[in-house]
Design an enzyme around this catalytic site. Structure first.
Site, PDB file in Angstrom:
ATOM      1  N   HIS A   1       0.838  -1.209   0.000  1.00 27.47           N
ATOM      2  CA  HIS A   1       0.000   0.000   0.000  1.00 27.47           C
ATOM      3  C   HIS A   1       0.866   1.250   0.000  1.00 27.47           C
ATOM      4  O   HIS A   1       1.957   1.268   0.577  1.00 27.47           O
ATOM      5  CB  HIS A   1      -0.992   0.009   1.167  1.00 27.47           C
TER       6      HIS A   1
ATOM      7  N   ASP B   1      -0.420   4.419   0.868  1.00 23.60           N
ATOM      8  CA  ASP B   1      -0.837   5.427   1.839  1.00 23.60           C
ATOM      9  C   ASP B   1      -0.077   5.222   3.153  1.00 23.60           C
ATOM     10  O   ASP B   1       0.489   4.148   3.390  1.00 23.60           O
ATOM     11  CB  ASP B   1      -2.344   5.372   2.071  1.00 23.60           C
TER      12      ASP B   1
ATOM     13  N   GLU C   1      -5.006   1.540   3.073  1.00 19.89           N
ATOM     14  CA  GLU C   1      -4.863   0.485   4.075  1.00 19.89           C
ATOM     15  C   GLU C   1      -4.822   1.058   5.477  1.00 19.89           C
ATOM     16  O   GLU C   1      -5.466   0.540   6.398  1.00 19.89           O
ATOM     17  CB  GLU C   1      -3.605  -0.344   3.791  1.00 19.89           C
ATOM     18  N   GLU C   2      -4.054   2.130   5.664  1.00 20.45           N
ATOM     19  CA  GLU C   2      -3.937   2.711   7.008  1.00 20.45           C
ATOM     20  C   GLU C   2      -5.252   3.313   7.486  1.00 20.45           C
ATOM     21  O   GLU C   2      -5.481   3.450   8.688  1.00 20.45           O
ATOM     22  CB  GLU C   2      -2.830   3.774   7.028  1.00 20.45           C
TER      23      GLU C   2
ATOM     24  N   ASP D   1       6.621   1.332   6.277  1.00 19.41           N
ATOM     25  CA  ASP D   1       5.220   0.910   6.209  1.00 19.41           C
ATOM     26  C   ASP D   1       4.421   1.879   5.344  1.00 19.41           C
ATOM     27  O   ASP D   1       3.955   2.891   5.823  1.00 19.41           O
ATOM     28  CB  ASP D   1       4.650   0.852   7.630  1.00 19.41           C
TER      29      ASP D   1
END
Length: 464
Positions: free
Chosen positions: A101, A103, A169-170, A134
């Protein structure tokens, strides 16, 4: 670790040579503040998606590269933009779906960062910046590994590839299930690699074999119709803060274990992991005791946990001599692998209602579920991944449980039940994902990129 063929050596060399360019591209992605949470500029998420799409197009291997979004169920909203790139398998080869991801989490209090969160900075063998680990590093492991593969095999190799780089995702992957359904034919694969987990340490790779589920909700406790003078009525009238503190305290035993009946735990062995290691990796200072019982990793991997992550109440600066009528808290629960998140939530809600002090009124809102995940480790893809990781890192991989959650994996399992799912990642225990001073261990990144390139090469040589 396996004996390497000439092609293995060529792919390893190409992957190693691809690392500097991958890190440069990673730095460019980190500079984009692609926070998908409400209240942040969605144009930055769009800019990030465009940058990832350009990287995918630059590989010259895909039949199609698109930026797409999907509907958020139950609303008239669209989700954040994702990148979807596909190439069809040829000559009986399998198809691999590569997920990451683009984001990132908000930065929080910027004063806690030692360098600007969106200016990639290298210190002591680590790259610092929001998303450096991440999960923009996961994006670049995929891109870098594909570059290395095409460098050796050319752009006309036989392996089918679907690259899916999500954009929210976050923020909860709200449109994820719809995106899968809308694009099922393009995403269908024999093997799915989710590059959003971690490793045992900076030099030891891991295959994530279990993930806890999660439940998140807002609890509001109300005891009064309006605020009242604490001197005139205190001692006879319960205020909401008092009731909330009393209620929350019932969630844990004296040693900090979860005290909610109906929450399960998974029975599974865990590797040796010392209290000293816990203190180092978690930042737990001397004098503050760990909580819970059983082995340390069983508490993190196999049991439930409950955390109060936010509270709405009068602030210190705005405190006055009044009895608060209501207080709201956000409770984040991690659920043992194997228990359905909805069942766990039902147990937590029942516990809170049964223990509400003084007849306090309770209300529940913004409830969010995510089921845990247990990997079937018997498939050929897991064996291939372990071999590639051992060759890429020079250290045999370990099977890892993770206390965190990746709820959308349950959507992948539901939509693609025949696919073998591999959960890997580039984080080490000092990455501080979601926290100030998030960072990527550069040697881990190099090893992860080499490992994935070797895995792709193995799959390209396999008949599905």
């Amino acid at each position: 670790m396996s004996s390497e063929s000439l092609r293995d050596v060529q792919v390893r060399d190409a992957a190693t040579a691809a690392v500097p360019a991958a890190l440069a591209d990673l730095g460019a992605l980190v500079r984009i503040p692609s926070v998908a949470f409400p209240g942040f500029d969605p144009a930055e998420v769009g800019r990030s998606a465009r940058a990832v799409a350009d990287l995918a197009e630059g590989l010259g291997i895909f039949d199609r590269v698109e930026i797409r979004d999907a509907a958020v169920p139950g609303t008239d909203e669209r989700g954040m933009p994702a990148v979807l790139a596909t190439r069809a398998a040829r000559n009986g080869r399998p198809t691999i779906l590569l997920y990451a991801h683009h984001d990132v989490q908000p930065v929080g209090d910027e004063s806690l960062w030692d360098s600007s969160p969106f200016e990639p900075t290298v210190r002591d063998g680590r790259l610092y910046g929001r998303g450096a680990a991440d999960d923009k590093a996961g994006v670049m492991v995929h891109i870098g590994a594909l570059r290395a593969l095409s460098e050796v095999l050319g752009t006309d190799f036989d392996l089918g590839v679907a690259l899916f780089i999500e954009g929210e995702e976050e923020a909860g992957s709200r449109s994820f299930a719809t995106f899968l359904s809308d694009n099922a034919d393009a995403l269908r694969a024999d093997v799915i690699v989710v590059a959003d987990s971690g490793n045992w340490d900076a030099r030891t790779p891991a295959v994530t074999v279990s993930l806890r589920g999660n439940v998140r909700f807002t609890l509001t406790v109300r005891t009064l119709d309006h605020a009242s003078h604490s001197g005139m009525f205190g001692g006879a009238v319960p205020d909401a803060m008092m009731a909330t503190v009393r209620l929350l305290s019932t969630l844990w035993t004296e040693d900090g274990s979860v005290a909610v009946e109906g929450l399960t735990e998974r029975e599974a062995p865990t590797p040796e992991y010392s209290e000293a290691t816990l203190r180092d990796e978690a930042g737990l200072p001397d004098g503050v005791s760990p909580i819970g019982d059983g082995t340390i990793l069983s508490r993190i991997w196999n049991k439930a946990s409950l955390t109060v992550t936010g509270i709405d109440a009068p602030s210190v600066v705005n405190a006055s001599n009044t009895l608060s009528p209501e207080v709201s808290v956000v409770i984040s629960a991690r659920i043992a692998p194997g228990q359905a998140a909805e069942d766990a939530y039902a147990a937590i809600e029942a516990h809170l209602r049964a223990h509400a002090p003084f007849g306090a009124e309770l209300s529940f809102a913004d409830v969010d579920f995510g089921d845990g995940f247990l990997v079937d480790t018997s498939g050929w893809a897991v064996a291939a991944a372990r071999e590639a990781l051992g060759d890429g890192y020079g250290v045999e991989p370990v099977d890892l449980g993770v206390g965190g959650s990746i709820p959308f994996i349950a959507d992948l399992v539901r939509e693609f039940p025949a696919a073998q799912i591999l959960v890997t990642g580039v984080e080490d225990p000092h990455a501080r994902a979601h926290s100030p001073n998030e960072s990527l261990h550069l040697e881990t990144f190099r090893n992860a990129l080499v490992s994935e390139a070797l895995l792709l090469e193995k799959l390209d040589a396999r008949t599905a």
